[in-house]
Write an enzyme that holds these catalytic residues in place. Structure first.
Site, PDB file in Angstrom:
ATOM      1  CG  ASP A 195      -1.664  -1.205   1.420  1.00 26.71           C
ATOM      2  OD1 ASP A 195      -2.159  -1.824   0.356  1.00 26.71           O
ATOM      3  OD2 ASP A 195      -2.009  -1.541   2.750  1.00 26.71           O
ATOM      4  CD  GLU A 243      -9.040  -2.601  -1.202  1.00 27.10           C
ATOM      5  OE1 GLU A 243      -9.424  -2.984   0.140  1.00 27.10           O
ATOM      6  OE2 GLU A 243      -8.218  -3.643  -1.640  1.00 27.10           O
TER       7      GLU A 243
END
Ligand code: FUB
Length: 328
Positions: free
Chosen positions: A19, A227
């Site tokens: 991420d 997301e």
């Protein structure tokens, strides 16, 4: 230098990282990743395997120099409001201060978003006692516009709990999103206060539309939001990019206003090894880069990911060239 990071290879191998939110601060590249734990627990759709406890910030002077791991920048044990799962963070600079924004479950198991501050982009970061009032779900991405207004983009389906907020309040029992032919759940955006520690506007649900102006529908899993939002500006336009989750792509949509609507344009990154795909886009020394992750180092273990980077190219019309990270 021989240990400089290479394109499409893990930028570090001594820990698992995921991420990545990349920023240029003080002329250096800083990467704010999740720090994946090396455990052998089971995998489920709720994301329990993503049991991360802390953040390590990485930096590099340029792509010829080694990546520096600045050590533990923040641990869940030091965050009063959080219980577990320190997921995808982001950072921003304003007011001579560095801000780290991060999601975690509160003591009721609800994902919230917190903020922590530091005088240094590498931390350590000191968290606020409470999560940002009114915050929910995961994956904060903070964009500071040229007029100095700061916006936070956030939200994620499934383990990220966004379905449970469809009515505006948390409904633990809700697991389904809209019908397949209804507009998909959109990511959220909110304007941040001058001190970056609270919300200065209502939370707004972003509309992602097709070229004819129709909302992307929930059943359109190749294009609908799942997301990992990221906002960057290129040639005066706002580019919202995100993960499609179940179809494992990084895609993007473009608009003229940071609040949207955004018109869907195409795919940035084809699916990587591993379930999740999550990214950031940054300009550094006159080139554009995509930071992303995959599970090649762990040979496909979904929660043991590694941050990578590659150069990103625009076409003359402002569209982004699709990247296949495994193409020879
Ligand atoms: O790292 C945990 C979660 O996996 C992130 O918050 C999502 O974006 C996905 O990458």
């Amino acid at each position: 230098m021989s240990n400089a990071p290479k394109p499409n290879q893990p930028i570090v191998t001594h820990i698992y990282t995921a991420d990545p939110s990349a920023h240029v601060f003080d002329g250096k590249l800083y990467i704010y990743p999740s720090h994946d734990l090396d455990h052998d627990g089971p995998d489920n759709d709720n994301g329990d395997q993503y049991a991360m406890e802390d953040y390590h910030i990485l930096s590099l002077d340029n792509f010829e120099s080694p990546v520096v791991d600045h050590g533990e920048a923040l641990h869940v044990r030091d965050v009063k409001w959080a219980s577990k799962q320190m997921w995808a963070p982001d950072a921003a600079y304003k007011n001579n201060t560095y801000y780290l924004f991060f999601p975690a479950r509160d003591h009721d198991g609800i994902f919230r978003i917190g903020v922590a501050t530091s005088e240094s982009p590498a931390g350590p970061f000191k968290p606020e006692d409470n999560y940002m009032e009114g915050s929910y779900s995961i994956d904060p991405a903070v964009f500071v516009d040229e007029d100095n207004e700061a916006y936070m983009y956030f939200g994620g389906l499934w383990g990220g709990q966004l379905e449970k907020w469809q009515t505006g309040s948390f409904k633990a029992e809700v697991v389904d999103g809209p019908a397949a032919d209804a507009p998909a759940i959109g990511p959220r955006v909110v304007r941040l206060s001058e001190d970056m520690k609270s919300f200065a506007s209502e939370i707004h649900e972003i509309s992602i539309i097709d070229e004819d102006g129709n909302p992307i529908v929930a059943g359109d899993e190749d294009r609908r939001y799942f997301e990992g939002p990221w906002l960057h500006k290129y040639n005066g336009l706002y580019y919202l990019s995100y993960s499609t989750g179940t179809t494992h792509k990084l895609v993007y949509a473009v608009g003229t206003n940071p609040l949207g609507p955004f018109t869907f344009k195409g795919t940035i990154l084809t699916p990587v090894i591993g379930w999740t795909t999550h990214h950031s886009i940054v300009e550094f020394e006159d080139k554009w880069y995509l930071f992303y992750h995959d599970c090649s180092l762990s040979e496909g273990v979904n929660h043991k990911r590694s941050v990578k980077y590659t150069e990103l190219h625009y076409n003359e019309d402002g569209t982004i060239q699709t990247i296949d990270p495994y193409k020879e």
